[in-house]
Design a protein around this motif. Structure first.
Motif, mmCIF file in Angstrom:
data_model
loop_
_atom_site.group_PDB
_atom_site.id
_atom_site.type_symbol
_atom_site.label_atom_id
_atom_site.label_comp_id
_atom_site.label_asym_id
_atom_site.label_seq_id
_atom_site.Cartn_x
_atom_site.Cartn_y
_atom_site.Cartn_z
ATOM 1 N N GLN A 280 -17.952 10.324 6.237
ATOM 2 C CA GLN A 280 -16.945 11.291 5.139
ATOM 3 C C GLN A 280 -15.527 10.653 5.272
ATOM 4 O O GLN A 280 -14.525 11.267 4.699
ATOM 5 C CB GLN A 280 -17.075 12.572 5.706
ATOM 6 N N ALA A 281 -15.535 9.429 5.780
ATOM 7 C CA ALA A 281 -14.200 8.899 6.074
ATOM 8 C C ALA A 281 -13.373 8.602 4.698
ATOM 9 O O ALA A 281 -13.869 8.206 3.548
ATOM 10 C CB ALA A 281 -14.248 7.409 6.745
ATOM 11 N N THR A 282 -12.057 8.681 4.844
ATOM 12 C CA THR A 282 -11.076 8.412 3.731
ATOM 13 C C THR A 282 -11.196 6.776 3.719
ATOM 14 O O THR A 282 -11.214 6.104 4.448
ATOM 15 C CB THR A 282 -9.648 8.944 3.868
ATOM 16 N N VAL A 283 -11.190 6.302 2.376
ATOM 17 C CA VAL A 283 -11.306 4.901 2.189
ATOM 18 C C VAL A 283 -10.077 4.544 1.255
ATOM 19 O O VAL A 283 -9.515 5.220 0.332
ATOM 20 C CB VAL A 283 -12.583 4.713 1.341
ATOM 21 N N LEU A 284 -9.258 3.576 1.538
ATOM 22 C CA LEU A 284 -8.164 3.050 0.921
ATOM 23 C C LEU A 284 -8.721 1.635 0.192
ATOM 24 O O LEU A 284 -9.039 0.689 0.912
ATOM 25 C CB LEU A 284 -6.992 2.592 1.716
ATOM 26 N N ILE A 285 -8.575 1.511 -0.990
ATOM 27 C CA ILE A 285 -8.927 0.268 -1.720
ATOM 28 C C ILE A 285 -7.681 -0.303 -1.935
ATOM 29 O O ILE A 285 -7.060 -0.068 -2.805
ATOM 30 C CB ILE A 285 -9.755 0.578 -3.185
ATOM 31 N N LEU A 286 -7.561 -1.611 -1.719
ATOM 32 C CA LEU A 286 -6.585 -2.732 -2.045
ATOM 33 C C LEU A 286 -6.930 -3.743 -2.889
ATOM 34 O O LEU A 286 -7.902 -4.238 -2.694
ATOM 35 C CB LEU A 286 -5.847 -3.433 -0.756
ATOM 36 N N GLY A 287 -6.185 -3.882 -3.917
ATOM 37 C CA GLY A 287 -6.355 -5.205 -4.937
ATOM 38 C C GLY A 287 -5.461 -5.288 -5.902
ATOM 39 O O GLY A 287 -4.720 -4.203 -6.131
ATOM 40 N N GLU A 288 -5.062 -6.386 -6.333
ATOM 41 C CA GLU A 288 -4.283 -6.705 -7.757
ATOM 42 C C GLU A 288 -4.779 -5.830 -8.666
ATOM 43 O O GLU A 288 -5.996 -5.572 -9.149
ATOM 44 C CB GLU A 288 -4.226 -8.089 -7.888
ATOM 45 N N SER A 289 -3.794 -5.574 -9.746
ATOM 46 C CA SER A 289 -4.121 -4.920 -11.184
ATOM 47 C C SER A 289 -5.227 -5.709 -11.718
ATOM 48 O O SER A 289 -5.084 -6.962 -11.924
ATOM 49 C CB SER A 289 -2.872 -4.728 -11.661
ATOM 50 N N GLU A 363 2.351 4.838 -6.256
ATOM 51 C CA GLU A 363 3.218 5.583 -7.164
ATOM 52 C C GLU A 363 3.380 7.117 -6.841
ATOM 53 O O GLU A 363 4.332 7.810 -7.475
ATOM 54 C CB GLU A 363 2.813 5.245 -8.680
ATOM 55 N N MET A 364 2.884 7.805 -5.983
ATOM 56 C CA MET A 364 2.962 9.231 -5.787
ATOM 57 C C MET A 364 4.469 9.524 -5.286
ATOM 58 O O MET A 364 4.892 8.802 -4.308
ATOM 59 C CB MET A 364 1.603 9.650 -4.722
ATOM 60 N N PRO A 365 4.881 10.764 -5.774
ATOM 61 C CA PRO A 365 6.164 11.052 -5.562
ATOM 62 C C PRO A 365 6.363 11.471 -4.015
ATOM 63 O O PRO A 365 5.453 12.041 -3.326
ATOM 64 C CB PRO A 365 6.451 12.285 -6.308
ATOM 65 N N LEU A 366 7.262 11.151 -3.163
ATOM 66 C CA LEU A 366 7.194 11.489 -1.734
ATOM 67 C C LEU A 366 7.113 13.040 -1.134
ATOM 68 O O LEU A 366 6.441 13.384 -0.394
ATOM 69 C CB LEU A 366 8.885 11.131 -1.405
ATOM 70 N N VAL A 396 -11.779 11.749 0.013
ATOM 71 C CA VAL A 396 -10.606 10.809 -0.780
ATOM 72 C C VAL A 396 -10.892 9.598 -0.887
ATOM 73 O O VAL A 396 -11.168 8.916 0.208
ATOM 74 C CB VAL A 396 -9.450 11.221 -0.077
ATOM 75 N N VAL A 397 -10.776 8.969 -1.923
ATOM 76 C CA VAL A 397 -10.729 7.386 -1.943
ATOM 77 C C VAL A 397 -9.452 7.209 -2.800
ATOM 78 O O VAL A 397 -9.144 7.843 -3.948
ATOM 79 C CB VAL A 397 -11.873 6.943 -2.951
ATOM 80 N N ALA A 398 -8.621 6.390 -2.035
ATOM 81 C CA ALA A 398 -7.317 6.110 -2.808
ATOM 82 C C ALA A 398 -7.379 4.504 -3.055
ATOM 83 O O ALA A 398 -8.176 3.654 -2.563
ATOM 84 C CB ALA A 398 -6.050 6.311 -1.785
ATOM 85 N N ALA A 399 -6.432 4.109 -4.297
ATOM 86 C CA ALA A 399 -6.374 2.578 -4.346
ATOM 87 C C ALA A 399 -5.053 2.279 -4.890
ATOM 88 O O ALA A 399 -4.333 3.103 -5.447
ATOM 89 C CB ALA A 399 -7.298 2.411 -5.671
ATOM 90 N N THR A 400 -4.602 0.944 -4.443
ATOM 91 C CA THR A 400 -3.238 0.546 -5.009
ATOM 92 C C THR A 400 -3.282 -0.682 -5.028
ATOM 93 O O THR A 400 -4.065 -1.559 -4.297
ATOM 94 C CB THR A 400 -2.145 1.206 -3.970
ATOM 95 N N ASN A 401 -2.308 -1.192 -5.821
ATOM 96 C CA ASN A 401 -2.049 -2.892 -5.804
ATOM 97 C C ASN A 401 -0.841 -3.077 -5.144
ATOM 98 O O ASN A 401 -0.414 -4.265 -5.340
ATOM 99 C CB ASN A 401 -2.020 -3.079 -7.244
ATOM 100 N N LYS A 402 0.061 -2.159 -4.605
ATOM 101 C CA LYS A 402 1.199 -2.456 -3.873
ATOM 102 C C LYS A 402 0.798 -2.432 -2.143
ATOM 103 O O LYS A 402 -0.177 -2.186 -1.870
ATOM 104 C CB LYS A 402 2.042 -1.174 -3.985
ATOM 105 N N MET A 407 5.990 -0.357 1.876
ATOM 106 C CA MET A 407 6.803 0.344 1.171
ATOM 107 C C MET A 407 6.995 1.481 2.418
ATOM 108 O O MET A 407 8.049 2.331 2.333
ATOM 109 C CB MET A 407 5.710 1.223 0.172
ATOM 110 N N VAL A 408 6.088 1.509 3.622
ATOM 111 C CA VAL A 408 6.503 2.556 4.723
ATOM 112 C C VAL A 408 7.755 1.972 5.419
ATOM 113 O O VAL A 408 8.635 3.042 5.901
ATOM 114 C CB VAL A 408 5.121 2.496 5.612
#
Length: 566
Positions: A280-289, A363-366, A396-402, A407-408
């Motif tokens: 049930q782990a949270t997954v972060l997907i990284l990749g270009e647009s 892009e999520m607001p702080l 949760v599965v999250a994705a970003t191209n950043k 950013m941290v």
């Protein structure tokens, strides 16, 4: 080859007499042969049978006539042009010594014999051809009309020969006229000379001395194939629609059905996703647009959720910050002005028992990052305007191209949320790093848009595919999909053309130098080693099925077994 003009030396005759003007030459009573006499002003000739004791010694008077000396290697066409002026031509060797002669009658006989042989070949070839062949002259009159043309166009040869082709076909539908006027050629071009007829046509202008004197067209009737093709396309379209409807009712057992490609990089990502099946782990997907991150997120969902679990996607960059909280958590009736009086469920509630996909999470607001982190930790939340906590049950599965790490450091993304999301990371490679998948993807999109636009396009030419394979694809799969859509849109005649590629693909292609090892072996050994790698790769792609591997390689199963034994 009898249909070709012979060499000058093949027609040369050697039975002759050579004299200087001051010399006394006897009158021949034997065979009638030419006598050549040289004076200061040049050579003259007369036949021995024409000379008598009373023949004038003045060579400017009959029966003497002027002649010219030509080299033995002079092309026959040049010699023939001289025979317009002279009845005889004296032929000399490299030392300028006369070795023979050519006369008009011999040259005319040779030309006529070559013409007769050429005409026999030409007429037999035209009768033997099954295809439609038509030839027009510079006035667009029909010179050749084969039996194949009679069958296709239902016009008899006797009715059309010698008449302008425009008397029988509309001018705008005649590709031969275009070749005649502009000199352009066509090869396997789909053409419609009549409303009820579709042909594949080849055309070429006919040149003589760099001037167009006519045009030729070869046509193959494909009307029935086009009609059947259209019917097959329509049937495929209906089947595809039914398959999509069935997929909605019964989801595909293959979670990777929409992910195209067999490259090593993609197979690695699929293997990692398969391992998530029992977690049930949270997954972060990284990749270009444009790499298709949502498809991989859906694959993660399909691997570890049951068939009825919800997959809810929210684009964090497309929602106004003021509305983000109500979209994510929902709201109760009367929570704020303009709200639905019945209230609204949030994305978290809609994803209950399934997956919430946070696309473009960077892009999520702080302020929302804090609230999301709290939900992930406590598994509870309050809807906007609500006083009662709701249990949260979602993965949760999250994705970003950043670059979230950067950013941290810059304070644009919460560190604690980053580590909460970054439990399992999937890095989706850009298309340029798995360029071999371009072929499968291009054909997949070609099929999709052929059905959508009702265009029977069946394949991509080698030249176009080479352009696709040599491009860097900065926009990744999204850019490739758009490029194929453009090609299908412009393929009005069912043929994909290189000039219809997007402008970015028409520039200078990238060139990758071929790297060869220093310890090269013989060429035969190198070829055999490469062939072995290709065969083993084909068998691997077909999961050990040798018959399917042979089909993929375009060889027979027996040939494959022979090569494997070798």
């Amino acid at each position: 080859m009898k249909h070709k003009l012979p060499a000058l030396t093949d027609l040369m005759q050697t039975s002759m007499l050579i004299y200087r003007y001051q010399e006394l030459f006897p009158i021949s009573e034997e065979a009638d042969i030419p006598i050549f006499v040289e004076i200061t002003s040049g050579w003259h000739v007369a036949r021995s049978s024409q000379l008598t004791a009373s023949t004038p010694t003045d060579l400017a008077l009959p029966p003497w006539e002027k002649t010219s000396v030509i080299p033995a290697d002079l092309p026959l066409p040049r010699a023939i042009s001289l025979l317009r002026e002279y009845s005889y031509l004296l032929i000399a060797n490299e030392q300028a010594k006369p070795v023979g002669y050519l006369d008009r009658s011999r040259a005319l006989q040779a030309i006529f014999q070559s013409y007769e042989v050429l005409e026999a070949y030409f007429e037999t070839m035209i009768k033997t051809m099954d295809a439609s062949i038509s030839v027009i002259d510079e006035e667009a009159r029909v010179m050749v009309w084969t039996e194949g043309a009679e069958r296709i166009f239902s016009l008899k040869r006797k009715d059309i020969i010698g008449r302008p082709i425009t008397d029988f076909f509309p001018l705008e539908m005649l590709e031969t006229i275009q070749s005649l006027k502009s000199g352009h050629s066509l090869y396997r071009h789909q053409h419609q000379p009549r409303q009820d007829l579709v042909v594949l046509i080849n055309t070429n202008p006919i040149y003589l001395h760099e001037k167009i004197i006519g045009a030729v067209a070869a046509e193959t009737d494909i009307t029935s194939q086009v009609r059947l093709n259209q019917e097959l396309l329509n049937a495929n379209k209906k089947v595809n629609h039914l398959e999509q409807e069935m997929a909605k009712l019964s989801p595909s057992p293959d979670p990777f059905g929409q992910i195209k490609g067999t490259s090593h990089a993609i197979r690695q990502v699929k293997t990692m996703i398969q391992k998530l099946g029992a977690t049930q782990a949270t997954v972060l997907i990284l990749g270009e647009s444009g790499v298709g991150k949502e498809l991989f997120a859906k694959a993660v969902h399909d691997v570890r959720e049951d068939a009825h679990a919800q997959f809810v996607a929210i684009n964090c960059g497309a929602i106004s910050p003021t509305l983000f909280e109500s979209e994510l958590f929902g709201y109760k009736k009367g929570a704020f002005s303009g709200a639905d009086q019945k209230g609204k469920k949030g994305m978290i509630e809609l994803a209950r028992g399934g997956t919430l996909f946070l696309d473009e999470v960077g892009e999520m607001p702080l302020d929302m990052q804090v609230k999301l982190l709290r939900v992930l930790q406590e598994k509870k939340y309050y809807p906007v305007g609500g006083t009662k906590q709701i249990e949260a049950d979602f993965r949760v599965v999250a994705a970003t191209n950043k670059n979230l790490e950067e950013m941290v450091k810059e304070g644009k993304f919460r560190e604690d949320l980053y580590y909460r999301l970054n439990v399992v990371t999937l890095k989706i490679p850009p298309l340029r790093e798995r360029i071999e998948d371009t072929i499968e993807l291009a054909h997949f999109f070609l099929y999709e848009f052929s059905l959508r636009y009702n265009r029977p396009v069946h394949a991509i030419s080698q030249n176009v595919m080479q352009n696709l394979l040599q491009y860097d694809w900065p926009g990744n799969i999204r850019e490739l999909r758009n490029a194929i859509e453009r090609l299908v849109v412009f393929a009005t005649d069912g043929i994909i053309k290189e000039e219809d590629l997007p402008y970015s693909l028409q520039g200078q292609p990238k060139t990758s130098p071929i790297e060869l090892p220093d310890n090269l072996i013989s060429l035969q050994q190198e070829l055999e080693a490469h062939e072995r790698r290709v065969i083993l790769r084909a068998i691997e792609l077909e999961n050990g099925n040798k018959q399917a591997a042979a089909k993929r390689l375009g060889i027979s199963r027996a040939t494959l077994y022979n090569k494997l034994n070798k």
